[in-house]
Design a protein around this motif. Sequence first.
Motif, PDB file in Angstrom:
ATOM      1  N   PHE A   1       0.809  -1.213   0.000  1.00 56.58           N
ATOM      2  CA  PHE A   1       0.000   0.000   0.000  1.00 56.58           C
ATOM      3  C   PHE A   1       0.847   1.269   0.000  1.00 56.58           C
ATOM      4  O   PHE A   1       0.371   2.328  -0.388  1.00 56.58           O
ATOM      5  CB  PHE A   1      -0.927  -0.001   1.222  1.00 56.58           C
ATOM      6  N   ARG A   2       2.121   1.159   0.425  1.00 54.07           N
ATOM      7  CA  ARG A   2       2.940   2.369   0.498  1.00 54.07           C
ATOM      8  C   ARG A   2       4.240   2.269  -0.279  1.00 54.07           C
ATOM      9  O   ARG A   2       4.816   3.296  -0.627  1.00 54.07           O
ATOM     10  CB  ARG A   2       3.251   2.680   1.964  1.00 54.07           C
ATOM     11  N   HIS A   3       4.689   1.074  -0.578  1.00 52.76           N
ATOM     12  CA  HIS A   3       5.964   0.911  -1.262  1.00 52.76           C
ATOM     13  C   HIS A   3       5.711   0.637  -2.752  1.00 52.76           C
ATOM     14  O   HIS A   3       4.989  -0.286  -3.126  1.00 52.76           O
ATOM     15  CB  HIS A   3       6.746  -0.254  -0.644  1.00 52.76           C
ATOM     16  N   LEU A   4       6.335   1.458  -3.605  1.00 52.13           N
ATOM     17  CA  LEU A   4       6.079   1.360  -5.046  1.00 52.13           C
ATOM     18  C   LEU A   4       6.511   0.006  -5.607  1.00 52.13           C
ATOM     19  O   LEU A   4       5.838  -0.566  -6.457  1.00 52.13           O
ATOM     20  CB  LEU A   4       6.796   2.493  -5.782  1.00 52.13           C
ATOM     21  N   GLY A   5       7.638  -0.514  -5.131  1.00 50.59           N
ATOM     22  CA  GLY A   5       8.096  -1.797  -5.640  1.00 50.59           C
ATOM     23  C   GLY A   5       7.124  -2.925  -5.347  1.00 50.59           C
ATOM     24  O   GLY A   5       6.855  -3.765  -6.197  1.00 50.59           O
ATOM     25  N   TRP A   6       6.591  -2.938  -4.114  1.00 47.85           N
ATOM     26  CA  TRP A   6       5.607  -3.966  -3.775  1.00 47.85           C
ATOM     27  C   TRP A   6       4.293  -3.754  -4.535  1.00 47.85           C
ATOM     28  O   TRP A   6       3.583  -4.713  -4.856  1.00 47.85           O
ATOM     29  CB  TRP A   6       5.341  -3.963  -2.270  1.00 47.85           C
ATOM     30  N   GLN A   7       3.970  -2.520  -4.869  1.00 47.32           N
ATOM     31  CA  GLN A   7       2.768  -2.276  -5.680  1.00 47.32           C
ATOM     32  C   GLN A   7       2.915  -2.889  -7.081  1.00 47.32           C
ATOM     33  O   GLN A   7       1.981  -3.486  -7.614  1.00 47.32           O
ATOM     34  CB  GLN A   7       2.503  -0.776  -5.783  1.00 47.32           C
ATOM     35  N   PHE A   8       4.120  -2.748  -7.649  1.00 46.90           N
ATOM     36  CA  PHE A   8       4.341  -3.377  -8.957  1.00 46.90           C
ATOM     37  C   PHE A   8       4.355  -4.899  -8.848  1.00 46.90           C
ATOM     38  O   PHE A   8       3.954  -5.601  -9.773  1.00 46.90           O
ATOM     39  CB  PHE A   8       5.650  -2.870  -9.574  1.00 46.90           C
ATOM     40  N   ALA A   9       4.815  -5.419  -7.711  1.00 49.04           N
ATOM     41  CA  ALA A   9       4.762  -6.868  -7.510  1.00 49.04           C
ATOM     42  C   ALA A   9       3.314  -7.359  -7.447  1.00 49.04           C
ATOM     43  O   ALA A   9       2.969  -8.399  -8.031  1.00 49.04           O
ATOM     44  CB  ALA A   9       5.507  -7.232  -6.224  1.00 49.04           C
ATOM     45  N   ALA A  10       2.463  -6.612  -6.748  1.00 45.78           N
ATOM     46  CA  ALA A  10       1.041  -6.975  -6.711  1.00 45.78           C
ATOM     47  C   ALA A  10       0.406  -6.856  -8.095  1.00 45.78           C
ATOM     48  O   ALA A  10      -0.447  -7.673  -8.485  1.00 45.78           O
ATOM     49  CB  ALA A  10       0.313  -6.080  -5.707  1.00 45.78           C
ATOM     50  N   TYR A  11       0.843  -5.832  -8.837  1.00 39.56           N
ATOM     51  CA  TYR A  11       0.355  -5.663 -10.208  1.00 39.56           C
ATOM     52  C   TYR A  11       0.711  -6.882 -11.058  1.00 39.56           C
ATOM     53  O   TYR A  11      -0.133  -7.432 -11.781  1.00 39.56           O
ATOM     54  CB  TYR A  11       0.959  -4.392 -10.789  1.00 39.56           C
ATOM     55  N   GLY A  12       1.958  -7.324 -10.996  1.00 45.21           N
ATOM     56  CA  GLY A  12       2.374  -8.490 -11.775  1.00 45.21           C
ATOM     57  C   GLY A  12       1.676  -9.761 -11.336  1.00 45.21           C
ATOM     58  O   GLY A  12       1.357 -10.626 -12.163  1.00 45.21           O
ATOM     59  N   LEU A  13       1.407  -9.889 -10.025  1.00 40.55           N
ATOM     60  CA  LEU A  13       0.732 -11.074  -9.520  1.00 40.55           C
ATOM     61  C   LEU A  13      -0.735 -11.128  -9.948  1.00 40.55           C
ATOM     62  O   LEU A  13      -1.313 -12.208 -10.066  1.00 40.55           O
ATOM     63  CB  LEU A  13       0.835 -11.100  -7.992  1.00 40.55           C
ATOM     64  N   SER A  14      -1.344  -9.989 -10.212  1.00 43.33           N
ATOM     65  CA  SER A  14      -2.766  -9.957 -10.579  1.00 43.33           C
ATOM     66  C   SER A  14      -3.010 -10.310 -12.042  1.00 43.33           C
ATOM     67  O   SER A  14      -4.111 -10.747 -12.403  1.00 43.33           O
ATOM     68  CB  SER A  14      -3.352  -8.572 -10.283  1.00 43.33           C
ATOM     69  N   LEU A  15      -1.993 -10.143 -12.907  1.00 41.81           N
ATOM     70  CA  LEU A  15      -2.209 -10.364 -14.337  1.00 41.81           C
ATOM     71  C   LEU A  15      -2.547 -11.814 -14.675  1.00 41.81           C
ATOM     72  O   LEU A  15      -3.441 -12.064 -15.512  1.00 41.81           O
ATOM     73  CB  LEU A  15      -0.983  -9.901 -15.128  1.00 41.81           C
ATOM     74  N   PRO A  16      -1.874 -12.840 -14.106  1.00 42.98           N
ATOM     75  CA  PRO A  16      -2.299 -14.218 -14.408  1.00 42.98           C
ATOM     76  C   PRO A  16      -3.745 -14.506 -14.014  1.00 42.98           C
ATOM     77  O   PRO A  16      -4.443 -15.263 -14.714  1.00 42.98           O
ATOM     78  CB  PRO A  16      -1.320 -15.075 -13.601  1.00 42.98           C
ATOM     79  N   ALA A  17      -4.205 -13.909 -12.915  1.00 41.68           N
ATOM     80  CA  ALA A  17      -5.605 -14.109 -12.526  1.00 41.68           C
ATOM     81  C   ALA A  17      -6.547 -13.498 -13.559  1.00 41.68           C
ATOM     82  O   ALA A  17      -7.622 -14.049 -13.849  1.00 41.68           O
ATOM     83  CB  ALA A  17      -5.852 -13.485 -11.151  1.00 41.68           C
TER      84      ALA A  17
END
Length: 400
Positions: free
Chosen positions: A21-37
Amino acid sequence: MPYFLAATVVLSVAVPDADPFRHLGWQFAAYGLSLPAVAVTALFPLARTLEGAAARALCRVPGEQPVSAPADSWAARRRTAVWSTLHVGLGALVGGATLAVPPAAAVLVALPFSERLREAGRPRYALGTPLWTAPIAGVVLLAALVAAAWAAGALLARCAPVLLGPTPADRLAAAEARAAALAARNRLARELHDSVGHALSAVALQAGAARTVLDSDPAFVRRALAAIEETARRTTGDLDAVLGMLRDGEEPSRAPAGPTLAELDDLLERTRAGGVPVALTTSGTRRELLDALPETVSREAYRIVQEGLANALRHAGRVPVAVSLGPDDGSHDGSPDGELVITVENPVRAGSGPRRPRPGGGAGLRGVAERAAALGGSAEAGVRDGHWRLAVRLPLRGHR
């Protein structure tokens, strides 16, 4: 957003130090994890319908429109999954930039004019650059956002016809449907020509014969008028059946399959009622012949004989006509491995010259050839030894 929120929960549970929610790198990680779904969800058939509607409304796709039908093959589902991943992935990036860039650009534009903003942002904006460049950077950020949104839309508009358009299987199915519709129209045209064309030729001949002997042979006139009445009644039923198939959303009044050789006697009697001598020759008994013929062959054989008689009536008038039906000599007495041979023959009237097609006509013999070819047979027609002869061979194997 639902996929992104689910991915942040997964990361928060799986990685204790994660802070999506606050770290940009982890936001991009969540973004990448959502694409296969997203890709897995797009495998459902109705996803293509929804994505096709979105592409038509938002991308203004020119030319070939995206397919609106649900995906009925894995090839179509895979294409829809690629499109949905591209669509949602680019949308997430553009959406995130739309939330973040305008506030940042507004701060940069106002920075030279606000001491409070400069004091609050001193550690962040201490880049060693002149203060007057901040508004320029803000405008550039806004222009870059607009360009990125336009580029994403252009890319999606280019990919939509490829990923959401018809697959090779869809194109093949559409071509087969068009071919089937064309074949059905041709079949209806042949049925209409053979039924109505023969009836009109017979009615014209019967009426002319009745007019000729009106005063001298009232009994013949009565028979001719009865034949005309019966021919008109029967042809009206055939016409209603064929036209019923052409009306959208309506069923024909009766099955338009047409008569078979079992009704051949009635056809010959109507022809004889017009004063045309017709002689029928069959190999073996009529019952044996009918029992050996598949229904499809019997139905097409009836129409072929009907067209042969109509052709004789149109061009030769009241001359004797010989009709012959029987299996080929090598067909083992009408077994399903043989051929049915049909001949319709009549003498050419002296001085009549070669046959010329009627204006707008001449489709009867072509229809006979098409019927024979549809069953794997052949048809020949021409003048030989002073007789016009139509010879058709219909194979019996493989038909029901």
